[in-house]
Design a protein around this motif. Structure first.
Motif, mmCIF file in Angstrom:
data_model
loop_
_atom_site.group_PDB
_atom_site.id
_atom_site.type_symbol
_atom_site.label_atom_id
_atom_site.label_comp_id
_atom_site.label_asym_id
_atom_site.label_seq_id
_atom_site.Cartn_x
_atom_site.Cartn_y
_atom_site.Cartn_z
ATOM 1 N N ILE A 1 5.283 3.861 8.023
ATOM 2 C CA ILE A 1 4.351 3.469 6.963
ATOM 3 C C ILE A 1 4.270 4.613 5.972
ATOM 4 O O ILE A 1 4.030 5.760 6.363
ATOM 5 N N CYS A 2 4.453 4.304 4.697
ATOM 6 C CA CYS A 2 4.383 5.330 3.652
ATOM 7 C C CYS A 2 3.461 4.867 2.533
ATOM 8 O O CYS A 2 3.512 3.704 2.123
ATOM 9 N N LYS A 3 2.639 5.777 2.069
ATOM 10 C CA LYS A 3 1.825 5.515 0.883
ATOM 11 C C LYS A 3 2.666 5.945 -0.315
ATOM 12 O O LYS A 3 3.221 7.042 -0.349
ATOM 13 N N GLN A 4 2.761 5.051 -1.288
ATOM 14 C CA GLN A 4 3.525 5.349 -2.485
ATOM 15 C C GLN A 4 2.617 5.986 -3.537
ATOM 16 O O GLN A 4 1.388 5.903 -3.442
ATOM 17 N N ILE A 5 3.201 6.602 -4.532
ATOM 18 C CA ILE A 5 2.431 7.238 -5.602
ATOM 19 C C ILE A 5 1.507 6.231 -6.283
ATOM 20 O O ILE A 5 0.405 6.565 -6.690
ATOM 21 N N ASN A 6 1.926 4.961 -6.355
ATOM 22 C CA ASN A 6 1.106 3.915 -6.983
ATOM 23 C C ASN A 6 0.029 3.363 -6.039
ATOM 24 O O ASN A 6 -0.617 2.372 -6.342
ATOM 25 N N ASN A 7 -0.154 4.008 -4.871
ATOM 26 C CA ASN A 7 -1.139 3.638 -3.842
ATOM 27 C C ASN A 7 -0.797 2.386 -3.052
ATOM 28 O O ASN A 7 -1.599 1.949 -2.223
ATOM 29 N N ASN A 8 0.354 1.771 -3.304
ATOM 30 C CA ASN A 8 0.809 0.693 -2.431
ATOM 31 C C ASN A 8 1.287 1.308 -1.124
ATOM 32 O O ASN A 8 1.620 2.493 -1.067
ATOM 33 N N LEU A 9 1.310 0.498 -0.089
ATOM 34 C CA LEU A 9 1.874 0.935 1.188
ATOM 35 C C LEU A 9 3.200 0.232 1.404
ATOM 36 O O LEU A 9 3.308 -0.978 1.196
ATOM 37 N N ALA A 10 4.200 0.985 1.814
ATOM 38 C CA ALA A 10 5.504 0.439 2.178
ATOM 39 C C ALA A 10 5.615 0.536 3.686
ATOM 40 O O ALA A 10 5.531 1.626 4.248
ATOM 41 N N ILE B 1 -4.810 -12.357 3.457
ATOM 42 C CA ILE B 1 -3.535 -11.883 2.929
ATOM 43 C C ILE B 1 -3.009 -12.878 1.906
ATOM 44 O O ILE B 1 -2.943 -14.080 2.173
ATOM 45 N N GLU B 2 -2.640 -12.367 0.758
ATOM 46 C CA GLU B 2 -2.112 -13.197 -0.323
ATOM 47 C C GLU B 2 -0.720 -12.700 -0.697
ATOM 48 O O GLU B 2 -0.485 -11.501 -0.813
ATOM 49 N N ILE B 3 0.192 -13.645 -0.875
ATOM 50 C CA ILE B 3 1.557 -13.321 -1.283
ATOM 51 C C ILE B 3 1.622 -13.438 -2.800
ATOM 52 O O ILE B 3 1.283 -14.482 -3.358
ATOM 53 N N LYS C 1 11.262 -4.281 4.927
ATOM 54 C CA LYS C 1 10.279 -3.425 4.268
ATOM 55 C C LYS C 1 9.334 -4.330 3.506
ATOM 56 O O LYS C 1 9.762 -5.118 2.658
ATOM 57 N N ILE C 2 8.050 -4.237 3.838
ATOM 58 C CA ILE C 2 7.025 -5.035 3.155
ATOM 59 C C ILE C 2 6.138 -4.062 2.383
ATOM 60 O O ILE C 2 5.628 -3.101 2.950
ATOM 61 N N VAL C 3 5.986 -4.328 1.096
ATOM 62 C CA VAL C 3 5.142 -3.485 0.241
ATOM 63 C C VAL C 3 3.848 -4.239 -0.022
ATOM 64 O O VAL C 3 3.871 -5.394 -0.462
ATOM 65 N N ILE C 4 2.728 -3.569 0.289
ATOM 66 C CA ILE C 4 1.418 -4.211 0.140
ATOM 67 C C ILE C 4 0.491 -3.364 -0.740
ATOM 68 O O ILE C 4 0.672 -2.159 -0.873
ATOM 69 N N ARG C 5 -0.474 -4.052 -1.313
ATOM 70 C CA ARG C 5 -1.578 -3.400 -2.036
ATOM 71 C C ARG C 5 -2.849 -3.884 -1.349
ATOM 72 O O ARG C 5 -3.023 -5.078 -1.113
ATOM 73 N N ILE C 6 -3.719 -2.966 -1.036
ATOM 74 C CA ILE C 6 -4.954 -3.315 -0.320
ATOM 75 C C ILE C 6 -6.147 -3.136 -1.243
ATOM 76 O O ILE C 6 -6.308 -2.089 -1.872
ATOM 77 N N SER C 7 -6.977 -4.181 -1.313
ATOM 78 C CA SER C 7 -8.255 -4.078 -2.021
ATOM 79 C C SER C 7 -9.350 -4.112 -0.959
ATOM 80 O O SER C 7 -9.068 -4.160 0.230
ATOM 81 N N SER C 8 -10.582 -4.140 -1.377
ATOM 82 C CA SER C 8 -11.683 -4.114 -0.419
ATOM 83 C C SER C 8 -11.726 -5.350 0.467
ATOM 84 O O SER C 8 -12.173 -5.283 1.612
ATOM 85 N N ASN C 9 -11.249 -6.492 -0.028
ATOM 86 C CA ASN C 9 -11.341 -7.708 0.770
ATOM 87 C C ASN C 9 -10.035 -8.493 0.898
ATOM 88 O O ASN C 9 -10.023 -9.576 1.454
ATOM 89 N N ILE D 1 -6.712 0.264 9.446
ATOM 90 C CA ILE D 1 -6.874 -0.397 8.134
ATOM 91 C C ILE D 1 -6.620 -1.889 8.254
ATOM 92 O O ILE D 1 -7.416 -2.715 7.816
ATOM 93 N N ILE D 2 -5.488 -2.244 8.849
ATOM 94 C CA ILE D 2 -5.046 -3.636 8.895
ATOM 95 C C ILE D 2 -5.925 -4.498 9.798
ATOM 96 O O ILE D 2 -6.056 -5.701 9.581
#
Length: 112
Positions: free
Chosen positions: A63-72, A28-30, A84-92, A19-20
């Motif tokens: 790496i864990c997928k959270q219920i809200n679809n973010n990845l921790a 990547i945006e903060i 621990k970095i929590v990310i949300r991935i979109s198509s781009n 994925i990454i």
């Protein structure tokens, strides 16, 4: 009661790497939320480029997928600690939603 940041499933390192690998540092945006609680001294340590490089270059511990679809994602960090970095991935884009330097008690819970 289920919280949106609760773990839904674990993700393999191989799947995460796949994925990454589709993204580079410019993708990547903060988010403001990721940095809002930091003081000025901390902002010099936890700069955007540091978080991006960890995400792209370091091997995660878990790496864990959270219920809200973010990845921790948990990484080893300075002085035998973990981050621990929590990310949300979109198509781009990848959005770094927040991050935590895990304290000793949180560190004991990693992997459970």
């Amino acid at each position: 009661m289920t919280f949106e940041h609760s773990v839904d499933e674990k993700i393999s390192k191989k799947a995460f790497s796949s994925i990454i690998s589709k993204f580079d540092e410019d993708d990547i945006e903060i988010t403001d939320h990721a940095l809002f609680r930091l003081n000025e001294r901390q902002r010099k340590i936890y700069r955007e480029d540091v978080l991006k490089r960890i995400l792209l270059d370091e091997e995660p511990v878990e790496i864990c997928k959270q219920i809200n679809n973010n990845l921790a994602i948990i990484y080893f960090y300075k002085e035998n600690r973990k981050i621990k970095i929590v990310i949300r991935i979109s198509s781009n884009k990848i959005y770094i939603v927040t991050f935590y330097i895990l304290n000793r008690e949180q560190d004991k819970k990693v992997g459970k």
